[in-house]
Motif scaffolding. Sequence first.
Motif, PDB file in Angstrom:
ATOM      1  N   LEU A 153       0.830  -1.198   0.000  1.00 60.92           N
ATOM      2  CA  LEU A 153       0.000   0.000   0.000  1.00 60.92           C
ATOM      3  C   LEU A 153       0.868   1.254   0.000  1.00 60.92           C
ATOM      4  O   LEU A 153       1.977   1.266   0.533  1.00 60.92           O
ATOM      5  N   LEU A 154       0.307   2.329  -0.554  1.00 58.45           N
ATOM      6  CA  LEU A 154       0.879   3.661  -0.460  1.00 58.45           C
ATOM      7  C   LEU A 154      -0.111   4.519   0.324  1.00 58.45           C
ATOM      8  O   LEU A 154      -1.296   4.579  -0.025  1.00 58.45           O
ATOM      9  N   THR A 155       0.340   5.144   1.407  1.00 60.63           N
ATOM     10  CA  THR A 155      -0.533   6.037   2.181  1.00 60.63           C
ATOM     11  C   THR A 155      -0.024   7.462   2.065  1.00 60.63           C
ATOM     12  O   THR A 155       1.186   7.711   2.096  1.00 60.63           O
ATOM     13  N   LEU A 156      -0.988   8.415   1.908  1.00 62.58           N
ATOM     14  CA  LEU A 156      -0.682   9.840   1.839  1.00 62.58           C
ATOM     15  C   LEU A 156      -1.441  10.546   2.955  1.00 62.58           C
ATOM     16  O   LEU A 156      -2.654  10.331   3.125  1.00 62.58           O
ATOM     17  N   ASP A 157      -0.752  11.404   3.704  1.00 60.32           N
ATOM     18  CA  ASP A 157      -1.373  12.138   4.812  1.00 60.32           C
ATOM     19  C   ASP A 157      -0.995  13.611   4.734  1.00 60.32           C
ATOM     20  O   ASP A 157       0.157  13.952   4.390  1.00 60.32           O
ATOM     21  N   ARG A 158      -2.002  14.471   5.075  1.00 56.94           N
ATOM     22  CA  ARG A 158      -1.773  15.915   5.204  1.00 56.94           C
ATOM     23  C   ARG A 158      -2.344  16.377   6.531  1.00 56.94           C
ATOM     24  O   ARG A 158      -3.328  15.822   7.038  1.00 56.94           O
ATOM     25  N   THR A 159      -1.748  17.396   7.093  1.00 55.66           N
ATOM     26  CA  THR A 159      -2.224  17.908   8.381  1.00 55.66           C
ATOM     27  C   THR A 159      -3.487  18.760   8.221  1.00 55.66           C
ATOM     28  O   THR A 159      -4.203  18.991   9.196  1.00 55.66           O
ATOM     29  N   GLU A 160      -3.778  19.229   6.979  1.00 52.19           N
ATOM     30  CA  GLU A 160      -4.992  20.002   6.747  1.00 52.19           C
ATOM     31  C   GLU A 160      -6.226  19.123   6.951  1.00 52.19           C
ATOM     32  O   GLU A 160      -6.233  17.951   6.582  1.00 52.19           O
ATOM     33  N   CYS A 161      -7.274  19.728   7.512  1.00 55.95           N
ATOM     34  CA  CYS A 161      -8.495  18.976   7.822  1.00 55.95           C
ATOM     35  C   CYS A 161      -9.481  19.053   6.663  1.00 55.95           C
ATOM     36  O   CYS A 161     -10.485  19.801   6.705  1.00 55.95           O
ATOM     37  N   GLU A 162      -9.189  18.330   5.605  1.00 61.69           N
ATOM     38  CA  GLU A 162     -10.099  18.227   4.476  1.00 61.69           C
ATOM     39  C   GLU A 162      -9.799  16.925   3.749  1.00 61.69           C
ATOM     40  O   GLU A 162      -8.724  16.345   3.892  1.00 61.69           O
ATOM     41  N   THR A 163     -10.758  16.467   2.974  1.00 56.63           N
ATOM     42  CA  THR A 163     -10.638  15.185   2.275  1.00 56.63           C
ATOM     43  C   THR A 163     -10.055  15.395   0.883  1.00 56.63           C
ATOM     44  O   THR A 163     -10.386  16.378   0.203  1.00 56.63           O
ATOM     45  N   TYR A 164      -9.184  14.449   0.447  1.00 55.28           N
ATOM     46  CA  TYR A 164      -8.655  14.515  -0.915  1.00 55.28           C
ATOM     47  C   TYR A 164      -9.812  14.382  -1.907  1.00 55.28           C
ATOM     48  O   TYR A 164     -10.648  13.469  -1.783  1.00 55.28           O
ATOM     49  N   PRO A 165      -9.906  15.244  -2.916  1.00 61.25           N
ATOM     50  CA  PRO A 165     -10.958  15.113  -3.934  1.00 61.25           C
ATOM     51  C   PRO A 165     -10.818  13.798  -4.703  1.00 61.25           C
ATOM     52  O   PRO A 165      -9.715  13.254  -4.841  1.00 61.25           O
ATOM     53  N   GLN A 166     -11.942  13.301  -5.227  1.00 52.92           N
ATOM     54  CA  GLN A 166     -11.929  12.027  -5.947  1.00 52.92           C
ATOM     55  C   GLN A 166     -11.048  12.074  -7.188  1.00 52.92           C
ATOM     56  O   GLN A 166     -10.411  11.082  -7.544  1.00 52.92           O
ATOM     57  N   SER A 167     -10.979  13.225  -7.847  1.00 50.23           N
ATOM     58  CA  SER A 167     -10.129  13.344  -9.044  1.00 50.23           C
ATOM     59  C   SER A 167      -8.662  13.133  -8.683  1.00 50.23           C
ATOM     60  O   SER A 167      -7.892  12.535  -9.462  1.00 50.23           O
ATOM     61  N   VAL A 168      -8.254  13.591  -7.503  1.00 52.95           N
ATOM     62  CA  VAL A 168      -6.878  13.381  -7.056  1.00 52.95           C
ATOM     63  C   VAL A 168      -6.668  11.909  -6.728  1.00 52.95           C
ATOM     64  O   VAL A 168      -5.632  11.312  -7.060  1.00 52.95           O
ATOM     65  N   VAL A 169      -7.669  11.301  -6.073  1.00 53.35           N
ATOM     66  CA  VAL A 169      -7.578   9.876  -5.727  1.00 53.35           C
ATOM     67  C   VAL A 169      -7.416   9.033  -6.990  1.00 53.35           C
ATOM     68  O   VAL A 169      -6.580   8.119  -7.048  1.00 53.35           O
ATOM     69  N   ASP A 170      -8.205   9.342  -8.022  1.00 52.79           N
ATOM     70  CA  ASP A 170      -8.115   8.581  -9.278  1.00 52.79           C
ATOM     71  C   ASP A 170      -6.742   8.723  -9.918  1.00 52.79           C
ATOM     72  O   ASP A 170      -6.176   7.760 -10.461  1.00 52.79           O
ATOM     73  N   LEU A 171      -6.199   9.928  -9.860  1.00 54.30           N
ATOM     74  CA  LEU A 171      -4.890  10.167 -10.459  1.00 54.30           C
ATOM     75  C   LEU A 171      -3.804   9.368  -9.743  1.00 54.30           C
ATOM     76  O   LEU A 171      -2.961   8.721 -10.384  1.00 54.30           O
ATOM     77  N   VAL A 172      -3.819   9.400  -8.404  1.00 57.43           N
ATOM     78  CA  VAL A 172      -2.777   8.687  -7.654  1.00 57.43           C
ATOM     79  C   VAL A 172      -2.975   7.177  -7.778  1.00 57.43           C
ATOM     80  O   VAL A 172      -2.014   6.410  -7.724  1.00 57.43           O
ATOM     81  N   GLU A 173      -4.213   6.721  -7.968  1.00 65.27           N
ATOM     82  CA  GLU A 173      -4.453   5.290  -8.175  1.00 65.27           C
ATOM     83  C   GLU A 173      -3.736   4.800  -9.431  1.00 65.27           C
ATOM     84  O   GLU A 173      -3.135   3.722  -9.449  1.00 65.27           O
ATOM     85  N   VAL A 174      -3.787   5.599 -10.506  1.00 63.26           N
ATOM     86  CA  VAL A 174      -3.072   5.245 -11.738  1.00 63.26           C
ATOM     87  C   VAL A 174      -1.572   5.181 -11.479  1.00 63.26           C
ATOM     88  O   VAL A 174      -0.868   4.268 -11.946  1.00 63.26           O
TER      89      VAL A 174
END
Length: 535
Positions: free
Chosen positions: A138-159
């Motif tokens: 697995l690859l995990t990405l974390d940010r200290t900002e309190c917001e959810t990664y948009p789905q478009s970003v999730v799709d890009l990193v999935e590729v």
Amino acid sequence: MADDIVAVTRADWRGEARDLIELATSERPVAELLRRGLEWLTRVVRFDLATLFLLREGKLVAVVARGPLASERVRRHELRLADFPSLRQALETRRARAFTDEDHSHGDGDPFDGVLDLPPGHSCMVVPLCAAERCYGLLTLDRTECETYPQSVVDLVEVYGQMLATSLQEVEQKSTLERLHQREHEHARLLESQLGGDEVGVLETSRSPVVRELAMRARQVAETETPVLLLGETGTGKERLARAVHRWSTRAEAPFVTLNCAAIPEGLLESELFGHVKGAFTGATKDRAGRFQMAHGGTLFLDEVGEMPVELQAKLLRALQEKTFEPVGSDKTVRADVRILAATHVDLRQAISQRRFREDLYYRLSVFPLRLPPLRERLEDLPLLCAFLLEEQARRTARRGMKVTPEGLVRLATYDWPGNIRELANALERATILSRKRELGAEAFDVPVRAPEPKRPSEPAPAPESVEEGSVATLEEVQRQHILRVLARTQGRLYGPGGAAALLGLKPSTLQSRMKKLGIMRLEQYVANPPPSGK
């Protein structure tokens, strides 16, 4: 989305894919591939911590971490997969997922609880690394900002995760192939040792000055890329010498491939040498590599090259000159880095005059000719050769401890051995099969016994033996060989009627003095002082 994703062009993606493929096919370790993978990820998406976990026996083990929050504690972090159903689900579905604080509080907790003090509601993403039938981690990405990664970003990193997993698969397959290749190479070397025997020891411990000189010259040329032409009668050990040259060369760890040009039908020889493609001729149901391709990086030994058809000699000449060739039925040029050793018992100069062998090919092959003497000219090596051949045969017949007695050696020395070392090996193997004793005496060998012939003055002198250009024997060597023949005829006897001194017309003391000068010892002395075992 603009705050989470970094602008990346299509050319950037192609460049990263190319870099990952180059890394996967290089000699660099997996850690380097993963480190570079995370470095490039900073150009795709924003994060404070990116961590790569690999699956190992039911655990997710952190191997690489990058970002402001990365630390040694993070890089040593491990997770039991059974404790995190959400991570297990991501691997099973092979889909990337962005998590919220609610997911962590009502689910299986944050993977970095107790390791990092991340604020509630921070951005978190999990990306499975899967390719074909295998999930690597697995690859995990974390940010200290309190917001959810948009789905478009999730799709890009999935590729991107799929690209990285494919590169991991390439590394794994390459590692597996290298292990198999190494195992096959070790097996091939073992078979070569069993088939070829310790030819190096036999050559360099020879009691014949001619053979020792031959071994020295073979060692010198082995260090070069020069083609070598091995000459000599059938059975003199040309293939053994070729194997020795290969072992002494810088190509010793590469393949040693042989091809007997006289043992393959003329119509199939080109295919055997250069390979063929599917459909090239009837029966060619698939592509097949030839001996040149098999020997790439190593040595190709062409035995009985004098029997090669003239039509094929031109193609061989081109392959030697340009190191390229075309398989049968193909218009594509194949390059092969091969060192050529060739052998023949044919008089190639006579074959050239009869237009059976190309003169230009002869000069290409005979840059460094080596001539092996027949067994009858190196009878002082009989004890050494018998010991070596019996030890070699013991590995096949399981009859160990066999040896030839002094009487047996004298009996063997009375024969001319037209088949040379190969015929001697056959005689010894027959003797070991038929004899119930471990010592092989004169009665164990069924070779013809030569009766001494009286010298007849009226008999014309024999014609001098023809010699190849560049290999004229010295007067001392001719004398030495003649004395050896006479000693073999008299079974080693020097004195009395019918002895060697009488046949040569010399006083016994004069003959002994000349033998000492020429380095000839009587056969009985060799038996009394046998060479060290295993040499």
